[in-house]
Design a protein around this motif. Sequence first.
Motif, short mmCIF file in Angstrom:
data_model
loop_
_atom_site.label_atom_id
_atom_site.label_comp_id
_atom_site.label_asym_id
_atom_site.label_seq_id
_atom_site.Cartn_x
_atom_site.Cartn_y
_atom_site.Cartn_z
N GLN A 67 -17.32 -2.09 -36.20
CA GLN A 67 -17.34 -1.00 -37.18
C GLN A 67 -18.79 -0.65 -37.54
OE1 GLN A 67 -14.34 0.40 -37.99
NE2 GLN A 67 -13.60 -1.17 -36.58
N GLU A 68 -19.01 0.64 -37.83
CA GLU A 68 -20.36 1.05 -38.24
C GLU A 68 -20.79 0.37 -39.53
OE1 GLU A 68 -20.81 5.28 -38.38
OE2 GLU A 68 -20.61 5.40 -36.19
N GLU A 69 -19.84 0.35 -40.50
CA GLU A 69 -20.20 -0.25 -41.81
C GLU A 69 -19.57 -1.63 -41.94
OE1 GLU A 69 -20.19 2.96 -45.10
OE2 GLU A 69 -18.61 3.49 -43.70
N LYS A 70 -19.95 -2.53 -41.03
CA LYS A 70 -19.25 -3.82 -40.99
C LYS A 70 -19.49 -4.66 -42.24
CE LYS A 70 -22.43 -5.62 -37.47
NZ LYS A 70 -22.57 -4.45 -36.56
N ILE A 76 -14.11 -6.12 -36.93
CA ILE A 76 -15.12 -5.87 -37.98
C ILE A 76 -16.48 -5.59 -37.33
CG2 ILE A 76 -16.43 -6.95 -39.86
CD1 ILE A 76 -13.87 -8.45 -40.64
N THR A 126 -5.61 -4.50 -38.98
CA THR A 126 -6.29 -3.51 -38.13
C THR A 126 -6.27 -2.14 -38.81
OG1 THR A 126 -4.37 -2.86 -36.82
CG2 THR A 126 -5.61 -4.72 -36.00
N ILE A 169 -8.99 -2.06 -41.55
CA ILE A 169 -10.36 -2.04 -41.02
C ILE A 169 -10.67 -0.68 -40.40
CG2 ILE A 169 -11.93 -3.08 -39.32
CD1 ILE A 169 -10.29 -5.71 -39.77
N CYS A 170 -9.75 -0.17 -39.57
CA CYS A 170 -10.07 1.07 -38.82
C CYS A 170 -9.96 2.30 -39.71
CB CYS A 170 -9.16 1.20 -37.60
SG CYS A 170 -9.41 -0.20 -36.48
N ASN A 171 -9.12 2.23 -40.75
CA ASN A 171 -9.04 3.29 -41.76
C ASN A 171 -8.86 4.68 -41.16
OD1 ASN A 171 -8.92 4.13 -44.40
ND2 ASN A 171 -11.12 4.54 -44.52
N SER A 172 -7.96 4.82 -40.20
CA SER A 172 -7.68 6.13 -39.59
C SER A 172 -6.98 7.02 -40.61
CB SER A 172 -6.76 5.95 -38.38
OG SER A 172 -7.30 5.03 -37.50
#
Length: 241
Positions: A102-105, A99, A143, A146-149
């Motif tokens: 991440q940019e938008e944590k 988390i 994961t 959170i990473c949303n690939s």
Amino acid sequence: MKLKINNLSKSYGLHSVLDGISFEFESGKIYGLIGKNGAGKTTFFHCLNGMIHRNCGEVVLTADDGSAQPLSQRNTGFIESTPVLPEFLTGREFIQFLIDIQEEKEKFSIDELFEAVDLNRKDQEKLIKTYSHGMKNKIQLLTLFICNSPVLFLDEPLTSLDVVVASDIKKIILKMKKDHIIIFSTHILQLATDLCDELVILHDKKLTLLDNRMLNNKNFEDEIIQLLKDDGDAEICESRF
Ligand SMILES: Nc1ncnc2c1ncn2[C@@H]1O[C@H](COP(=O)(O)OP(=O)(O)OP(=O)(O)O)[C@@H](O)[C@H]1O
Ligand SMILES: [Mg+2]
């Protein structure tokens, strides 16, 4: 969004596993990947995102605006059938770390994430190396959230989860399909019929898209078994003569 595979081949030494596969996957659909043990499903995933070297072939992710980029581990989320995780951390430490980078944590709540996979606080604070297979799978699922690939490969993701979590995860995967390309391998045909929009069979080193009307056919299971059996018989004949 589309994932285009062009002429993908992979051999381990002299053993050819994938041979000249060309295929197109698109977002908004869940693809079930079915094949016998050793057919090459895990190899296929690893070749697509570049985790292992492919002998030839291109794998390109094309956005709706036409821009294209090669597929790599950076734009792929992957649940491995054998989870690979930092075993020296606790589940909570690892997820907090993910988390934090991440940019938008601020859009993530660690407690809500753990709630979604039903992992209690006591277990969150144990070292990952002490986790059961299903608990490790839950961490892998987090994961992905959170990473949303854009592209998600799920290699037998639900096999070791208890029925309650498996049911919740199915709902989450269904929600994610709108803006992701999701391919998941499974040996559980019921799961394929519950979750998939398309079924793809990996046999004889090639991918074949099945007519998705088969999913609603009551003889579905027998037909799949027959398809895979025929393939096996052909292999046995080849190796004997
Ligand atoms: N690192 C490796 N070196 C040599 N051969 C390998 C390697 N990894 C896989 N293979 C071989 O490639 C073939 C495909 O294996 P793979 O693990 O991709 O199959 P799979 O469809 O994922 O099987 P399963 O359903 O059991 O998970 C098998 O014959 C396997 O023995
Ligand atoms: Mg496998």
